[in-house]
Design an enzyme around this catalytic site. Structure first.
Site, PDB file in Angstrom:
ATOM      1  N   HIS A 116      -6.333  -2.828  -0.927  1.00 28.91           N
ATOM      2  CA  HIS A 116      -5.695  -3.833  -0.077  1.00 28.91           C
ATOM      3  C   HIS A 116      -6.523  -5.118  -0.020  1.00 28.91           C
ATOM      4  CE1 HIS A 116      -2.898  -5.327   2.926  1.00 28.91           C
ATOM      5  NE2 HIS A 116      -3.966  -5.933   3.430  1.00 28.91           N
TER       6      HIS A 116
ATOM      7  N   CYS B 283       0.851  -1.201   0.000  1.00 26.91           N
ATOM      8  CA  CYS B 283       0.000   0.000   0.000  1.00 26.91           C
ATOM      9  C   CYS B 283       0.886   1.249   0.000  1.00 26.91           C
ATOM     10  CB  CYS B 283      -0.953   0.008   1.193  1.00 26.91           C
ATOM     11  SG  CYS B 283      -2.387  -1.079   0.998  1.00 26.91           S
TER      12      CYS B 283
ATOM     13  N   HIS C 251      -0.325 -10.150  -4.581  1.00 25.44           N
ATOM     14  CA  HIS C 251       0.570  -9.758  -5.674  1.00 25.44           C
ATOM     15  C   HIS C 251       0.850 -10.955  -6.562  1.00 25.44           C
ATOM     16  CE1 HIS C 251       2.984 -10.915  -2.156  1.00 25.44           C
ATOM     17  NE2 HIS C 251       3.851 -11.437  -3.011  1.00 25.44           N
TER      18      HIS C 251
HETATM   19  P1  AMP Z   1       6.021 -13.159  -1.658  1.00 24.82           P
HETATM   20  O1  AMP Z   1       7.153 -13.876  -0.983  1.00 24.82           O
HETATM   21  O2  AMP Z   1       5.288 -13.960  -2.684  1.00 24.82           O
HETATM   22  O3  AMP Z   1       5.100 -12.536  -0.630  1.00 24.82           O
HETATM   23  O4  AMP Z   1       6.679 -11.980  -2.477  1.00 24.82           O
HETATM   24  C1  AMP Z   1       7.062 -10.764  -1.896  1.00 24.82           C
HETATM   25  C2  AMP Z   1       8.083 -10.158  -2.810  1.00 24.82           C
HETATM   26  O5  AMP Z   1       8.224  -8.798  -2.476  1.00 24.82           O
HETATM   27  C3  AMP Z   1       9.475 -10.789  -2.708  1.00 24.82           C
HETATM   28  O6  AMP Z   1       9.853 -11.332  -3.979  1.00 24.82           O
HETATM   29  C4  AMP Z   1      10.363  -9.609  -2.301  1.00 24.82           C
HETATM   30  O7  AMP Z   1      11.627  -9.635  -2.914  1.00 24.82           O
HETATM   31  C5  AMP Z   1       9.538  -8.424  -2.742  1.00 24.82           C
HETATM   32  N1  AMP Z   1       9.767  -7.181  -2.020  1.00 24.82           N
HETATM   33  C6  AMP Z   1       9.863  -7.002  -0.678  1.00 24.82           C
HETATM   34  N2  AMP Z   1      10.033  -5.713  -0.392  1.00 24.82           N
HETATM   35  C7  AMP Z   1      10.056  -5.049  -1.573  1.00 24.82           C
HETATM   36  C8  AMP Z   1      10.216  -3.671  -1.943  1.00 24.82           C
HETATM   37  N3  AMP Z   1      10.391  -2.689  -1.031  1.00 24.82           N
HETATM   38  N4  AMP Z   1      10.206  -3.357  -3.267  1.00 24.82           N
HETATM   39  C9  AMP Z   1      10.040  -4.323  -4.191  1.00 24.82           C
HETATM   40  N5  AMP Z   1       9.881  -5.628  -3.915  1.00 24.82           N
HETATM   41  C10 AMP Z   1       9.888  -5.984  -2.627  1.00 24.82           C
HETATM   42 ZN    ZN Z   2      -1.839  -3.305   1.212  1.00 23.48          ZN
END
Ligand code: AMP
Ligand code: ZN
Length: 117
Positions: free
Chosen positions: A45, A6, A97
């Site tokens: 969200h 968010c 996501h």
């Molecule tokens: P998941 O493990 O499926 O919840 O994916 C979360 C993803 O978010 C992971 O691949 C992380 O590398 C990515 N992630 C975490 N923080 C950030 C951020 N600040 N900017 C971009 N990607 C992020």
């Molecule tokens: Zn959110």
């Protein structure tokens, strides 16, 4: 709400944006697992796939309408879309996501689950 994605959507936390429309925001994953690794999120969200309903599914449709546009902008003809739902599936950020990964030849099978035990 204290939600990382968010905050990325509203610009509070910086990201490398690759696509945006009224419903969808997409940005580069900070820790890519492939030459192209983008995250595509709804601009509302929803914690996870388990919370998709008839009321919010328009966001999901818009995400998948955006997929070919994002893939084209990344010069990808072949790619994988991944959603991790819940802890055991590897979800670490509780804002729905979809990972778009590509730019490498990928395998498919038991090993591709990345099991930890
Ligand atoms: P998941 O493990 O499926 O919840 O994916 C979360 C993803 O978010 C992971 O691949 C992380 O590398 C990515 N992630 C975490 N923080 C950030 C951020 N600040 N900017 C971009 N990607 C992020
Ligand atoms: Zn959110």
């Amino acid at each position: 709400m204290d939600c990382l994605f968010c905050k990325i959507i509203n610009g509070e936390i910086p990201s490398t944006k690759v696509y945006e429309d009224e419903f969808v925001f997409a940005f580069k994953d900070i820790s890519p697992i492939a030459p192209v690794h983008d995250l595509i999120v709804p601009k509302t969200h929803i914690c996870c796939a388990n919370k998709i309903t008839a009321e919010n599914s328009e966001y999901i449709a818009k995400i998948f309408e955006a997929v070919p546009k994002i893939a084209q902008s990344e010069n990808l003809e072949t790619y994988r879309i991944i959603n991790n739902c819940g802890e055991d599936a590897g979800q670490s950020v509780m804002h729905l996501h979809f990972h778009l990964v590509g730019g490498v030849k990928m395998g498919w099978g038991k090993e591709s689950l990345g099991k930890t035990e």
